[in-house]
Design a protein around this motif. Structure first.
Motif, PDB file in Angstrom:
ATOM      1  N   PHE A 100      73.462  23.440  89.947  1.00 64.04           N
ATOM      2  CA  PHE A 100      73.805  23.445  91.369  1.00 64.04           C
ATOM      3  C   PHE A 100      74.349  24.791  91.839  1.00 64.04           C
ATOM      4  N   TRP A 101      75.076  25.506  90.980  1.00 59.20           N
ATOM      5  CA  TRP A 101      75.625  26.797  91.388  1.00 59.20           C
ATOM      6  C   TRP A 101      74.517  27.762  91.806  1.00 59.20           C
ATOM      7  N   LYS A 102      73.341  27.612  91.202  1.00 56.38           N
ATOM      8  CA  LYS A 102      72.236  28.497  91.552  1.00 56.38           C
ATOM      9  C   LYS A 102      71.715  28.175  92.960  1.00 56.38           C
ATOM     10  N   PHE A 103      71.702  26.913  93.321  1.00 57.01           N
ATOM     11  CA  PHE A 103      71.337  26.529  94.687  1.00 57.01           C
ATOM     12  C   PHE A 103      72.305  27.182  95.678  1.00 57.01           C
ATOM     13  N   LEU A 104      73.596  27.109  95.381  1.00 66.59           N
ATOM     14  CA  LEU A 104      74.599  27.698  96.272  1.00 66.59           C
ATOM     15  C   LEU A 104      74.452  29.213  96.359  1.00 66.59           C
ATOM     16  N   LEU A 105      74.155  29.863  95.241  1.00 63.66           N
ATOM     17  CA  LEU A 105      73.963  31.307  95.241  1.00 63.66           C
ATOM     18  C   LEU A 105      72.790  31.697  96.130  1.00 63.66           C
ATOM     19  N   ILE A 106      71.661  31.013  95.954  1.00 61.88           N
ATOM     20  CA  ILE A 106      70.482  31.338  96.749  1.00 61.88           C
ATOM     21  C   ILE A 106      70.738  31.015  98.227  1.00 61.88           C
ATOM     22  N   ALA A 107      71.427  29.931  98.500  1.00 58.08           N
ATOM     23  CA  ALA A 107      71.728  29.558  99.883  1.00 58.08           C
ATOM     24  C   ALA A 107      72.588  30.618 100.564  1.00 58.08           C
ATOM     25  N   SER A 108      73.436  31.292  99.808  1.00 56.95           N
ATOM     26  CA  SER A 108      74.291  32.325 100.390  1.00 56.95           C
ATOM     27  C   SER A 108      73.486  33.537 100.861  1.00 56.95           C
ATOM     28  N   GLY A 109      72.234  33.641 100.436  1.00 55.62           N
ATOM     29  CA  GLY A 109      71.383  34.734 100.893  1.00 55.62           C
ATOM     30  C   GLY A 109      71.145  34.720 102.388  1.00 55.62           C
ATOM     31  N   GLY A 110      71.306  33.590 103.024  1.00 58.42           N
ATOM     32  CA  GLY A 110      71.102  33.501 104.463  1.00 58.42           C
ATOM     33  C   GLY A 110      72.349  33.760 105.273  1.00 58.42           C
ATOM     34  N   ILE A 111      73.487  33.989 104.592  1.00 59.50           N
ATOM     35  CA  ILE A 111      74.729  34.232 105.325  1.00 59.50           C
ATOM     36  C   ILE A 111      75.413  35.531 104.911  1.00 59.50           C
ATOM     37  N   VAL A 112      74.943  36.179 103.845  1.00 56.86           N
ATOM     38  CA  VAL A 112      75.488  37.468 103.411  1.00 56.86           C
ATOM     39  C   VAL A 112      74.409  38.523 103.659  1.00 56.86           C
ATOM     40  N   PRO A 113      74.668  39.473 104.549  1.00 55.30           N
ATOM     41  CA  PRO A 113      73.642  40.478 104.861  1.00 55.30           C
ATOM     42  C   PRO A 113      73.104  41.184 103.617  1.00 55.30           C
ATOM     43  N   PHE A 114      71.814  41.379 103.578  1.00 62.24           N
ATOM     44  CA  PHE A 114      71.048  42.045 102.521  1.00 62.24           C
ATOM     45  C   PHE A 114      70.891  41.212 101.243  1.00 62.24           C
ATOM     46  N   LEU A 115      71.700  40.175 101.052  1.00 61.75           N
ATOM     47  CA  LEU A 115      71.631  39.405  99.805  1.00 61.75           C
ATOM     48  C   LEU A 115      70.295  38.699  99.645  1.00 61.75           C
ATOM     49  N   SER A 116      69.710  38.223 100.719  1.00 60.49           N
ATOM     50  CA  SER A 116      68.440  37.499 100.601  1.00 60.49           C
ATOM     51  C   SER A 116      67.344  38.395 100.031  1.00 60.49           C
ATOM     52  N   PHE A 117      67.379  39.697 100.349  1.00 61.05           N
ATOM     53  CA  PHE A 117      66.356  40.610  99.835  1.00 61.05           C
ATOM     54  C   PHE A 117      66.504  40.801  98.322  1.00 61.05           C
ATOM     55  N   PHE A 118      67.746  40.943  97.852  1.00 63.70           N
ATOM     56  CA  PHE A 118      67.985  41.098  96.420  1.00 63.70           C
ATOM     57  C   PHE A 118      67.646  39.815  95.663  1.00 63.70           C
ATOM     58  N   LEU A 119      68.062  38.682  96.230  1.00 59.10           N
ATOM     59  CA  LEU A 119      67.782  37.409  95.569  1.00 59.10           C
ATOM     60  C   LEU A 119      66.288  37.101  95.545  1.00 59.10           C
ATOM     61  N   GLU A 120      65.585  37.437  96.621  1.00 64.34           N
ATOM     62  CA  GLU A 120      64.139  37.180  96.664  1.00 64.34           C
ATOM     63  C   GLU A 120      63.452  37.889  95.508  1.00 64.34           C
ATOM     64  N   ALA A 121      63.816  39.133  95.262  1.00 63.95           N
ATOM     65  CA  ALA A 121      63.207  39.891  94.168  1.00 63.95           C
ATOM     66  C   ALA A 121      63.631  39.331  92.808  1.00 63.95           C
ATOM     67  N   ARG A 122      64.907  39.052  92.657  1.00 60.98           N
ATOM     68  CA  ARG A 122      65.426  38.561  91.372  1.00 60.98           C
ATOM     69  C   ARG A 122      64.875  37.173  91.030  1.00 60.98           C
ATOM     70  N   VAL A 123      64.922  36.271  91.995  1.00 59.84           N
ATOM     71  CA  VAL A 123      64.423  34.913  91.766  1.00 59.84           C
ATOM     72  C   VAL A 123      62.923  34.950  91.499  1.00 59.84           C
ATOM     73  N   GLY A 124      62.196  35.778  92.236  1.00 60.30           N
ATOM     74  CA  GLY A 124      60.758  35.898  92.017  1.00 60.30           C
ATOM     75  C   GLY A 124      60.429  36.355  90.604  1.00 60.30           C
ATOM     76  N   ARG A 125      61.135  37.377  90.122  1.00 62.49           N
ATOM     77  CA  ARG A 125      60.925  37.856  88.742  1.00 62.49           C
ATOM     78  C   ARG A 125      61.264  36.773  87.729  1.00 62.49           C
ATOM     79  N   GLU A 126      62.375  36.095  87.969  1.00 65.51           N
ATOM     80  CA  GLU A 126      62.833  35.064  87.035  1.00 65.51           C
ATOM     81  C   GLU A 126      61.839  33.904  86.946  1.00 65.51           C
ATOM     82  N   VAL A 127      61.382  33.419  88.082  1.00 69.97           N
ATOM     83  CA  VAL A 127      60.457  32.288  88.093  1.00 69.97           C
ATOM     84  C   VAL A 127      59.105  32.691  87.504  1.00 69.97           C
ATOM     85  N   ASN A 128      58.600  33.853  87.876  1.00 72.30           N
ATOM     86  CA  ASN A 128      57.319  34.300  87.323  1.00 72.30           C
ATOM     87  C   ASN A 128      57.395  34.511  85.814  1.00 72.30           C
ATOM     88  N   ALA A 129      58.503  35.059  85.332  1.00 65.25           N
ATOM     89  CA  ALA A 129      58.680  35.236  83.881  1.00 65.25           C
ATOM     90  C   ALA A 129      58.738  33.875  83.184  1.00 65.25           C
TER      91      ALA A 129
END
Length: 150
Positions: A100-129
Motif C-alpha cells: 500500500f505504501w507504493k500506492f501512496l507514493l505514486i499518488a503523491s505524484g499528483g500533489i508534489v510538483p515534478f514528482l510525477s515525472f520522476f515517478l513515471e520514469a522510475r515506475v516504468g523502468r521497474e515494471v518493464n524490468a
C-alpha cells in the motif's frame, strides 16, 4: 515473500502502465500550471483571463476578471484529472500487487510538483524490468522437463 502479479494479469499490466504514464505526464503538467497560477494569484494578485478586454490571454487583477477565468479552469481541470490519475495509479498498483505504501507514493505524484515525472520514469523502468524477468522465468519453467525423472 512479496506477492507477485497473477499470470493472467501480465498482458493487462502493459496497458495499465501505459495509461499510468500518460496520466502521470498530464497530471504533472497540470500541477505545474496550477502552481504557476497560484504564485500569480497569491503572490501578485493576478488571475489568468481568456478573451477579455485586455486581449486574448492576459493576467489581470483578481477583482477585475470580466471574461473566462482560466485560473479557476486550471484548478478544476487539475482536480478532476487527478481523480483519473488516481484511478490509473490504483489499476497499476493492484495488478502489480504492490504494498500500500507504493500506492501512496505514486499518488503523491499528483500533489508534489515534478514528482510525477520522476515517478513515471522510475515506475516504468521497474515494471518493464519485472515483466521482462517474469517472461524469462516463465519461459524457463515451461522448458523444464515435467516427467517422473525425479
Amino acid at each position: 515473500m512479496p506477492l507477485e502479479p497473477k499470470s493472467a494479469d501480465l498482458p493487462r499490466i502493459r496497458g495499465a502502465l501505459r495509461f499510468y504514464q500518460v496520466c502521470s505526464v498530464i497530471t504533472g503538467v497540470l500541477l505545474l500550471a496550477l502552481v504557476g497560477e497560484m504564485v500569480m494569484k497569491y503572490g501578485f494578485g493576478l488571475e489568468l483571463e481568456l478573451a477579455g478586454p485586455q486581449g486574448f490571454l492576459a493576467f489581470v487583477p483578481s477583482d477585475a476578471v470580466t471574461a473566462v477565468n482560466l485560473s479557476t479552469g486550471i484548478l478544476m481541470v487539475h482536480g478532476w484529472f487527478y481523480v483519473v490519475y488516481l484511478f490509473s495509479d490504483f489499476r497499476l498498483w493492484s495488478l502489480m500487487r504492490w504494498p500500500f505504501w507504493k500506492f501512496l507514493l505514486i499518488a503523491s505524484g499528483g500533489i508534489v510538483p515534478f514528482l510525477s515525472f520522476f515517478l513515471e520514469a522510475r515506475v516504468g523502468r521497474e515494471v518493464n524490468a519485472y515483466l521482462a524477468e517474469r517472461v524469462e522465468r516463465d519461459a524457463a519453467r515451461a522448458a523444464e522437463p515435467t516427467g517422473a525423472n525425479a
